[in-house]
Design a protein around this motif. Structure first.
Motif, PDB file in Angstrom:
ATOM      1  N   PRO A  37      -7.346   5.093   4.692  1.00 33.85           N
ATOM      2  CA  PRO A  37      -7.734   4.974   3.291  1.00 33.85           C
ATOM      3  C   PRO A  37      -7.254   6.169   2.461  1.00 33.85           C
ATOM      4  CG  PRO A  37      -9.582   4.462   4.720  1.00 33.85           C
ATOM      5  CD  PRO A  37      -8.487   4.975   5.602  1.00 33.85           C
ATOM      6  N   ALA A  38      -6.818   5.884   1.257  1.00 31.39           N
ATOM      7  CA  ALA A  38      -6.224   6.924   0.413  1.00 31.39           C
ATOM      8  C   ALA A  38      -7.101   7.256  -0.791  1.00 31.39           C
ATOM      9  CB  ALA A  38      -4.849   6.466  -0.069  1.00 31.39           C
ATOM     10  N   VAL A  39      -7.222   8.556  -1.028  1.00 34.37           N
ATOM     11  CA  VAL A  39      -7.859   9.033  -2.261  1.00 34.37           C
ATOM     12  C   VAL A  39      -6.772   9.756  -3.048  1.00 34.37           C
ATOM     13  CG1 VAL A  39      -9.650  10.520  -3.256  1.00 34.37           C
ATOM     14  CG2 VAL A  39     -10.087   9.313  -1.088  1.00 34.37           C
ATOM     15  N   ILE A  40      -6.599   9.373  -4.293  1.00 40.74           N
ATOM     16  CA  ILE A  40      -5.521   9.949  -5.110  1.00 40.74           C
ATOM     17  C   ILE A  40      -6.114  10.564  -6.365  1.00 40.74           C
ATOM     18  CG2 ILE A  40      -3.322   9.459  -6.259  1.00 40.74           C
ATOM     19  CD1 ILE A  40      -3.238   6.822  -4.704  1.00 40.74           C
ATOM     20  N   ARG A  41      -5.769  11.836  -6.606  1.00 39.81           N
ATOM     21  CA  ARG A  41      -6.168  12.430  -7.886  1.00 39.81           C
ATOM     22  C   ARG A  41      -5.163  11.941  -8.929  1.00 39.81           C
ATOM     23  NH1 ARG A  41      -9.208  17.132  -7.589  1.00 39.81           N
ATOM     24  NH2 ARG A  41      -7.979  17.991  -5.901  1.00 39.81           N
ATOM     25  N   SER A  42      -5.641  11.124  -9.843  1.00 37.44           N
ATOM     26  CA  SER A  42      -4.726  10.456 -10.780  1.00 37.44           C
ATOM     27  C   SER A  42      -5.073  10.829 -12.215  1.00 37.44           C
ATOM     28  CB  SER A  42      -4.837   8.938 -10.608  1.00 37.44           C
ATOM     29  OG  SER A  42      -4.494   8.561  -9.301  1.00 37.44           O
ATOM     30  N   HIS A  43      -4.193  10.451 -13.132  1.00 31.50           N
ATOM     31  CA  HIS A  43      -4.473  10.645 -14.562  1.00 31.50           C
ATOM     32  C   HIS A  43      -4.699   9.281 -15.174  1.00 31.50           C
ATOM     33  CE1 HIS A  43      -3.067  14.671 -13.938  1.00 31.50           C
ATOM     34  NE2 HIS A  43      -1.993  14.179 -13.362  1.00 31.50           N
ATOM     35  N   ARG A  44      -5.549   9.270 -16.179  1.00 37.06           N
ATOM     36  CA  ARG A  44      -5.910   7.977 -16.762  1.00 37.06           C
ATOM     37  C   ARG A  44      -4.717   7.239 -17.341  1.00 37.06           C
ATOM     38  NH1 ARG A  44     -10.189   9.519 -21.107  1.00 37.06           N
ATOM     39  NH2 ARG A  44     -10.858  10.913 -19.457  1.00 37.06           N
ATOM     40  N   ASP A  45      -3.656   7.997 -17.755  1.00 38.62           N
ATOM     41  CA  ASP A  45      -2.534   7.261 -18.353  1.00 38.62           C
ATOM     42  C   ASP A  45      -1.404   6.937 -17.383  1.00 38.62           C
ATOM     43  OD1 ASP A  45      -3.302   9.848 -20.180  1.00 38.62           O
ATOM     44  OD2 ASP A  45      -1.595  10.158 -18.823  1.00 38.62           O
ATOM     45  N   MET A  46      -1.621   7.156 -16.091  1.00 36.60           N
ATOM     46  CA  MET A  46      -0.608   6.699 -15.120  1.00 36.60           C
ATOM     47  C   MET A  46      -0.632   5.163 -15.112  1.00 36.60           C
ATOM     48  SD  MET A  46      -1.445   9.388 -12.038  1.00 36.60           S
ATOM     49  CE  MET A  46      -1.120   8.198 -10.770  1.00 36.60           C
ATOM     50  N   PRO A  47       0.514   4.515 -15.324  1.00 37.13           N
ATOM     51  CA  PRO A  47       0.494   3.037 -15.394  1.00 37.13           C
ATOM     52  C   PRO A  47      -0.155   2.396 -14.164  1.00 37.13           C
ATOM     53  CG  PRO A  47       2.634   3.885 -16.052  1.00 37.13           C
ATOM     54  CD  PRO A  47       1.842   5.081 -15.600  1.00 37.13           C
TER      55      PRO A  47
ATOM     56  N   PHE B 263       0.852  -1.196   0.000  1.00 39.46           N
ATOM     57  CA  PHE B 263       0.000   0.000   0.000  1.00 39.46           C
ATOM     58  C   PHE B 263       0.893   1.253   0.000  1.00 39.46           C
ATOM     59  CE2 PHE B 263      -2.014   3.303   2.633  1.00 39.46           C
ATOM     60  CZ  PHE B 263      -3.229   3.479   2.001  1.00 39.46           C
ATOM     61  N   ALA B 264       1.898   1.263   0.884  1.00 40.42           N
ATOM     62  CA  ALA B 264       2.780   2.437   0.989  1.00 40.42           C
ATOM     63  C   ALA B 264       3.513   2.655  -0.335  1.00 40.42           C
ATOM     64  CB  ALA B 264       3.781   2.233   2.130  1.00 40.42           C
ATOM     65  N   ARG B 265       3.968   1.540  -0.915  1.00 42.38           N
ATOM     66  CA  ARG B 265       4.691   1.641  -2.185  1.00 42.38           C
ATOM     67  C   ARG B 265       3.783   2.178  -3.292  1.00 42.38           C
ATOM     68  NH1 ARG B 265       6.301  -3.574  -3.638  1.00 42.38           N
ATOM     69  NH2 ARG B 265       6.478  -4.077  -1.429  1.00 42.38           N
ATOM     70  N   ALA B 266       2.525   1.730  -3.287  1.00 40.58           N
ATOM     71  CA  ALA B 266       1.582   2.186  -4.318  1.00 40.58           C
ATOM     72  C   ALA B 266       1.383   3.700  -4.217  1.00 40.58           C
ATOM     73  CB  ALA B 266       0.252   1.455  -4.182  1.00 40.58           C
ATOM     74  N   LEU B 267       1.335   4.217  -2.996  1.00 40.32           N
ATOM     75  CA  LEU B 267       1.192   5.681  -2.857  1.00 40.32           C
ATOM     76  C   LEU B 267       2.424   6.395  -3.416  1.00 40.32           C
ATOM     77  CD1 LEU B 267      -0.415   6.251   0.686  1.00 40.32           C
ATOM     78  CD2 LEU B 267      -1.523   5.925  -1.514  1.00 40.32           C
ATOM     79  N   ASP B 268       3.608   5.855  -3.123  1.00 37.77           N
ATOM     80  CA  ASP B 268       4.840   6.471  -3.645  1.00 37.77           C
ATOM     81  C   ASP B 268       4.859   6.434  -5.167  1.00 37.77           C
ATOM     82  OD1 ASP B 268       5.698   6.919  -1.108  1.00 37.77           O
ATOM     83  OD2 ASP B 268       7.034   5.166  -1.014  1.00 37.77           O
ATOM     84  N   VAL B 269       4.489   5.280  -5.710  1.00 35.23           N
ATOM     85  CA  VAL B 269       4.512   5.136  -7.176  1.00 35.23           C
ATOM     86  C   VAL B 269       3.509   6.110  -7.794  1.00 35.23           C
ATOM     87  CG1 VAL B 269       3.984   3.562  -9.093  1.00 35.23           C
ATOM     88  CG2 VAL B 269       5.294   2.736  -7.123  1.00 35.23           C
ATOM     89  N   ALA B 270       2.316   6.202  -7.187  1.00 34.93           N
ATOM     90  CA  ALA B 270       1.295   7.102  -7.720  1.00 34.93           C
ATOM     91  C   ALA B 270       1.824   8.543  -7.717  1.00 34.93           C
ATOM     92  CB  ALA B 270       0.015   6.997  -6.894  1.00 34.93           C
ATOM     93  N   ARG B 271       2.476   8.932  -6.630  1.00 38.16           N
ATOM     94  CA  ARG B 271       3.045  10.290  -6.562  1.00 38.16           C
ATOM     95  C   ARG B 271       4.090  10.466  -7.658  1.00 38.16           C
ATOM     96  NH1 ARG B 271       3.370   9.384  -0.891  1.00 38.16           N
ATOM     97  NH2 ARG B 271       1.704  10.497   0.206  1.00 38.16           N
ATOM     98  N   ALA B 272       4.952   9.462  -7.786  1.00 43.76           N
ATOM     99  CA  ALA B 272       6.030   9.562  -8.782  1.00 43.76           C
ATOM    100  C   ALA B 272       5.471   9.655 -10.203  1.00 43.76           C
ATOM    101  CB  ALA B 272       6.965   8.363  -8.653  1.00 43.76           C
ATOM    102  N   GLN B 273       4.305   9.099 -10.413  1.00 42.28           N
ATOM    103  CA  GLN B 273       3.720   9.122 -11.767  1.00 42.28           C
ATOM    104  C   GLN B 273       2.835  10.347 -11.980  1.00 42.28           C
ATOM    105  OE1 GLN B 273       1.831   5.293 -12.321  1.00 42.28           O
ATOM    106  NE2 GLN B 273       3.780   4.197 -12.355  1.00 42.28           N
ATOM    107  N   GLY B 274       2.807  11.238 -11.005  1.00 46.09           N
ATOM    108  CA  GLY B 274       2.071  12.493 -11.178  1.00 46.09           C
ATOM    109  C   GLY B 274       0.750  12.543 -10.444  1.00 46.09           C
ATOM    110  N   GLY B 275       0.458  11.545  -9.616  1.00 51.55           N
ATOM    111  CA  GLY B 275      -0.785  11.556  -8.837  1.00 51.55           C
ATOM    112  C   GLY B 275      -0.657  12.456  -7.612  1.00 51.55           C
ATOM    113  N   GLU B 276      -1.804  12.952  -7.147  1.00 55.21           N
ATOM    114  CA  GLU B 276      -1.794  13.797  -5.945  1.00 55.21           C
ATOM    115  C   GLU B 276      -2.576  13.056  -4.854  1.00 55.21           C
ATOM    116  OE1 GLU B 276      -3.532  18.142  -4.531  1.00 55.21           O
ATOM    117  OE2 GLU B 276      -3.743  17.505  -6.624  1.00 55.21           O
TER     118      GLU B 276
END
Ligand code: UN1
Length: 493
Positions: free
Chosen positions: A366-376, A339-352
């Motif tokens: 629980p985490a809510v992330i503003r993401s972009h559709r093309d973040m892997p 879970f912690a790694r997923a948050l880091d990866v999401a941030r690294a890919q441009g998620g907030e």
């Protein structure tokens, strides 16, 4: 926190004493990480004996008429009704679900037993017109043979229940390889089931195979198991499918999901908020049907997400036995790391990351992330309470984003417009697709399962009994001559 662990185990006839010498697995409660039991593991000799017993039990079960097998399964359901609270407490202790969800899981077994009992008097095959005079073609369904059922930690009872109730009504014994993260619930269910079946002289109708995932490979390869029904990761499912296909056996796979909820601009927002929060963060996000992506219409995205974050931040995370808790612990430290790694990866890919993160030990917010559709990362399943928010322009856009995932288990749309709802259901490539209700919490009456990396299997409900039976076509000649099909002549005097 869980001072009564011993009494929870004792109520179901389980001991918290160390198991006899030999290989064992240590069981910790995710609630506080404490060791609650040590269970004995099976070795190769045991595994062979289990398969041999299952093969013998298959012969015995086939001799019992289906409605009588239905009666046995009805009694199984009654036993689970009786033990619902005690089993629910064990599920909470062992995997950390809140009691309401833990009991819901046992209720799912009761429901499927009722359902299977009804089926036992209604399963039948078609009668077909024959091209030959005074002939009848009919279809008969026979038991398939022993079923090997592999389950994951997150539904430590219900998934076995779905398989067991249908398999047994169809005349097949079932061997259960539970997750070693939740062996106690399996042991308790097995105890209850074996008592019921012993009353009918049908011992070994259900058995346990207590081995680790790697040691299950030999059983998966064992031809004595006619069907391998496996629930778990896509990686595990691929390997099971590969092995079972090589021996031309059957497999039934229920794997992961990367499920999306679409919220259109005209949605009933209160309904949608509740559904998204339960879907994403109920069961600490550890269902294969958990909501992992929120596809919200651009026009309402700002206000919807603001409210969602406020509600999420107010969720009570903690000891699942505490009455106000809605989100319990993750199953183990590895799950927290992922879970912690997923948050880091999401941030690294441009998620907030708008809210959420690791609290301590096995607890995360629980985490809510503003993401972009093309973040892997949004295309992959993260098994935990993590929700990617993506804005969409219209229903076609929502369908495109929904389908842009390797998984295809569950999806949902919130809208008051019938046309949008129907178009979404039409276009979504998932096995389950809901309107104005969330992605998780399916009922046993409908076929359950998904497409693509979700495995393609359909467990429970509907006509999934067919997967536990062998289909036979039978031509019956009730005339005095022997006409051949396709007009073939073969006259012998
Ligand atoms: C799973 O997560 O493996 O629909 C099964 C649901 C439950 C079953 C989930 N009835 O969420």
């Amino acid at each position: 926190m869980i001072d009564d662990a011993s009494s929870i185990l004792a109520a179901l006839g389980l001991a918290d004493k160390p198991a006899a010498p030999g290989s064992t697995a240590v069981v910790r409660s995710p609630i506080d990480g404490r060791v609650i039991a040590e269970v004995a593991l099976n070795d190769d000799v045991d595994a062979d004996d289990v398969a041999a017993r299952a093969a013998r039990a298959a012969v015995a079960l086939k001799g019992i008429p289906m409605p009588r097998r239905g009666q046995m399964v009805r009694e199984l359901g009654d036993a689970f009704r009786h033990h619902k609270t005690a089993l629910g407490r064990l599920v909470t202790l062992e995997v950390g679900k809140i009691p309401s969800e833990a009991e819901g899981e046992i209720q799912e077994i009761v429901d499927v037993c009722d359902f299977a009992c009804g089926l036992s008097r209604s399963i039948g095959g078609a009668t077909l017109a024959s091209e030959r005079p005074q002939h009848r073609l009919n279809e008969r369904w026979h038991p398939l043979g022993p079923v090997l059922c592999i389950t994951a930690f997150n539904f430590p009872a219900a998934v076995w229940g779905w398989n067991a109730a249908l398999a047994i009504v169809c005349g097949n014994p079932i061997v259960w390889k539970p997750s070693l993260k939740a062996p106690l619930t399996a042991m308790a269910c097995q105890r209850i089931a074996s008592e019921v079946f012993a009353r009918h002289g049908a011992e070994d109708t259900t058995q346990l195979l207590m081995v680790g995932d790697d040691d299950a490979a030999a059983a998966v390869a064992d031809r004595r198991y006619s069907l391998v029904s496996a629930t778990g990761s896509t990686r595990m499912g691929r390997s099971v499918q590969h092995t079972v296909s090589a021996r031309l056996g059957r497999s039934l796979l229920e794997l992961g999901g990367n499920n999306a909820v679409v919220v259109m601009a005209d949605a009933d927002v209160e309904l949608a908020l509740r559904a998204v929060v339960f879907g994403a963060f109920g069961t600490a996000g550890q269902r294969c049907t958990s909501t992992r992506r929120l596809l919200v219409h651009r026009d309402i995205a700002h206000t919807f997400v603001e409210r969602l974050v406020r509600i999420t931040e107010a969720l009570i995370v903690g000891d699942p036995f505490a009455p106000a808790t809605l989100v319990g612990p993750l199953i183990d430290e590895d799950a927290v790391d992922r879970f912690a790694r997923a948050l880091d990866v999401a941030r690294a890919q441009g998620g907030e990351v708008l809210c959420g993160g690791v609290v301590n030990g096995r607890y995360v917010r629980p985490a809510v992330i503003r993401s972009h559709r093309d973040m892997p990362i949004v295309k992959h399943e993260t098994f935990g309470p993590l929700l990617h928010v993506i804005t969409v322009d219209d229903v076609d856009d929502a369908i495109a984003v929904n389908n842009d995932s390797d998984h295809g288990l569950s999806a949902a749309i919130f809208t008051r417009d019938l046309r949008l709802a129907e178009r979404f259901v039409d276009g979504a490539d998932c096995g389950l697709c809901n309107v104005n209700t969330g992605t998780s919490g399916a009922e046993i009456g409908g076929a359950f399962g998904g497409e693509k990396d979700s495995g393609g299997g359909r467990e429970s409900g509907a006509d999934s009994w067919k997967q536990y039976m062998r289909r036979q076509t039978s031509a019956v000649n009730y005339g005095d001559t022997l006409p051949l099909a396709q007009g073939v002549r073969f006259d012998v005097d």
